[in-house]
Design a protein around this motif. Structure first.
Motif, PDB file in Angstrom:
ATOM      1  N   THR A  52      68.308   8.505  58.806  1.00 24.58           N
ATOM      2  CA  THR A  52      67.591   9.459  57.962  1.00 24.58           C
ATOM      3  C   THR A  52      68.477  10.609  57.492  1.00 24.58           C
ATOM      4  N   GLU A  53      69.481  10.937  58.276  1.00 26.85           N
ATOM      5  CA  GLU A  53      70.392  12.021  57.857  1.00 26.85           C
ATOM      6  C   GLU A  53      71.816  11.628  58.158  1.00 26.85           C
ATOM      7  N   LEU A  54      72.677  12.040  57.275  1.00 31.82           N
ATOM      8  CA  LEU A  54      74.098  11.722  57.459  1.00 31.82           C
ATOM      9  C   LEU A  54      74.902  12.953  57.081  1.00 31.82           C
ATOM     10  N   ASN A  55      75.437  13.595  58.088  1.00 27.51           N
ATOM     11  CA  ASN A  55      76.265  14.773  57.860  1.00 27.51           C
ATOM     12  C   ASN A  55      77.708  14.415  58.215  1.00 27.51           C
ATOM     13  N   PRO A  56      78.631  15.242  57.844  1.00 27.20           N
ATOM     14  CA  PRO A  56      80.037  14.909  58.155  1.00 27.20           C
ATOM     15  C   PRO A  56      80.254  14.647  59.640  1.00 27.20           C
TER      16      PRO A  56
ATOM     17  N   VAL B  28      79.317  15.869  52.644  1.00 27.07           N
ATOM     18  CA  VAL B  28      78.087  16.580  52.321  1.00 27.07           C
ATOM     19  C   VAL B  28      76.986  16.147  53.284  1.00 27.07           C
ATOM     20  N   CYS B  29      75.970  16.967  53.329  1.00 28.38           N
ATOM     21  CA  CYS B  29      74.814  16.629  54.173  1.00 28.38           C
ATOM     22  C   CYS B  29      73.868  15.749  53.366  1.00 28.38           C
ATOM     23  N   VAL B  30      73.590  14.583  53.907  1.00 30.39           N
ATOM     24  CA  VAL B  30      72.690  13.645  53.217  1.00 30.39           C
ATOM     25  C   VAL B  30      71.414  13.536  54.053  1.00 30.39           C
ATOM     26  N   SER B  31      70.300  13.742  53.437  1.00 29.72           N
ATOM     27  CA  SER B  31      69.044  13.690  54.192  1.00 29.72           C
ATOM     28  C   SER B  31      68.047  12.774  53.488  1.00 29.72           C
TER      29      SER B  31
END
Lengths: 79, 307
Positions: A52-56, B28-31
């Motif tokens: 659901t979320e992908l941050n560095p 980047v932040c992917v949500s």
């Protein structure tokens, strides 16, 4: 700014999991997610798995988590 | 601050692992990542969208922007949607208000009754030109029905119009009996000059002298076998009749002085009284000398209908 640590896995009620310090995704399906870590591969199996979320530095995974395993080497699945 | 208010939603095609790693490499932040087959939907902050687009293009991943999230788009959507709803609501309210004012009173079905009178009754009975919510017009209907000649009235409001529909009472009609068997009788004395039987059997013929009340056409007809069938006698019977006018002069001198002129004047006056069906034939006069006075009678012969 949150400071992420290397290779920290946090599991919440077997429904949510966050992985800090990942290095990318090796494979991604509803039943299996392979996350590349600094010293190997983190293999998560379960049902309805969803990133659901992908941050560095952090990855959040939702779904019913059945098992978490660490592999030193993981072949990339193309399923 | 802008960063936290506005997110762009992307959709990509291709291997999702490849796409996710490409996104991860951008830092980047992917949500709100949603995965359907190899199609991936995700959101990034508006400030990062340029970097994401560049990374996706660099990696050769097909993408499309499918929407926006956050305060500004929501606000824009809210105002667009709610201003539209508000506009529609205001329009409806204005329409309802506008239609609440009575614009015109239409009266239908008034053929013998004066429609202006009906309209006046409606105008007087309405509480005001503003009849918003007024649905019961029964009091007005009762008032209209009290007008002579109106059997039924219906009042409805259609838009700005008050439509009055009335049903009038049927006019009284004299029903003439033309079927009961009755003979055709003469209404005065005379001599028959023409008889046309429309129904019945002739009782007289041309040249017959008749008296008032005499039957001219009998109320029956006979078929080929001689059976009589009762009918109402009908026909045209014309006869030569005589009308008389008599007057006196007090003395012979007066008679001598005025009689000739008076006879002529009276004859002309009589001719003017004849109808189209009557024909003047001629006249004669008779003079009688009484004790002191002189009596004169004029006899006018005319042809007229006697039945």
């Amino acid at each position: 700014m949150k400071e992420f640590r290397q290779g920290i896995v946090t599991l919440g009620a077997f429904e949510k999991m966050s992985v800090e310090g990942h290095r990318g995704i090796l494979s991604y399906s509803e039943n299996e997610v392979a996350v590349r870590m600094a010293h190997g591969t983190l293999l998560v199996t379960g049902d309805n798995l969803e990133i659901t979320e992908l941050n560095p530095d952090e990855l959040v995974l939702h779904g019913r988590i059945d098992a978490i395993a660490r592999e030193k080497c993981k072949k990339i699945s193309t399923k | 601050m802008q960063k936290n208010l506005y997110k762009i939603r992307f959709e990509t095609e291709g291997f999702k692992e490849f796409t996710l790693n490409a996104l991860w490499r951008t830092g980047v932040c992917v949500s709100r990542i949603k995965c359907r087959g190899n199609a991936l939907r995700f959101s990034v902050y508006d400030s990062d969208s340029a970097r994401v687009k560049a990374a996706l293009e660099r990696a050769g991943i097909k993408y499309s922007v499918v929407g926006a999230q956050g305060f500004i788009p929501k606000a824009r959507e809210f105002f667009t949607r709610y201003f539209l709803i508000a506009g529609i609501a205001v329009s409806l309210a204005a329409t309802a208000l506008y239609s609440s004012f009575t614009g015109e009173i239409t009266v239908s079905g008034a053929e013998r009754t004066d429609p202006r009178k009906i309209a006046e009754i409606v105008e007087e009975s309405l509480p005001s030109p503003f009849v918003f919510g007024m649905k019961d017009f029964s009091a007005i209907e009762r008032k209209i029905m009290s007008v002579d000649g109106v059997a039924y009235a219906s009042v409805v409001k259609q838009g700005r119009h008050i439509v009055v529909e009335i049903v009038e009472e049927l006019p009284l009609v004299d029903i003439t009996d033309t079927q009961t068997p009755l003979p055709l009788a003469a209404n005065e004395d005379g001599e028959i000059v023409r008889i046309v039987v429309l129904r019945g059997t002739a009782a007289v013929k041309t040249g017959d002298k008749i008296k008032a009340g005499q039957v001219l056409i009998e109320p029956f007809v006979k078929d080929a076998e001689g059976n009589a069938r009762a009918v109402r006698a009908m026909g045209i019977v014309e006869a030569k009749v005589r009308r008389t006018e008599t007057w006196e002069y007090a003395s012979e001198e007066e008679f001598n002085a005025n009689a000739a002129e008076e006879v002529l004047r009276r004859k002309q006056a009589f001719e003017t009284t004849l109808t189209e069906d009557e024909k003047f034939i001629g006249y004669s006069f008779d003079v009688k000398k009484l004790d002191k006075s002189v009596q004169i009678s004029i006899y006018y012969d005319i042809i007229t209908r006697v039945a």
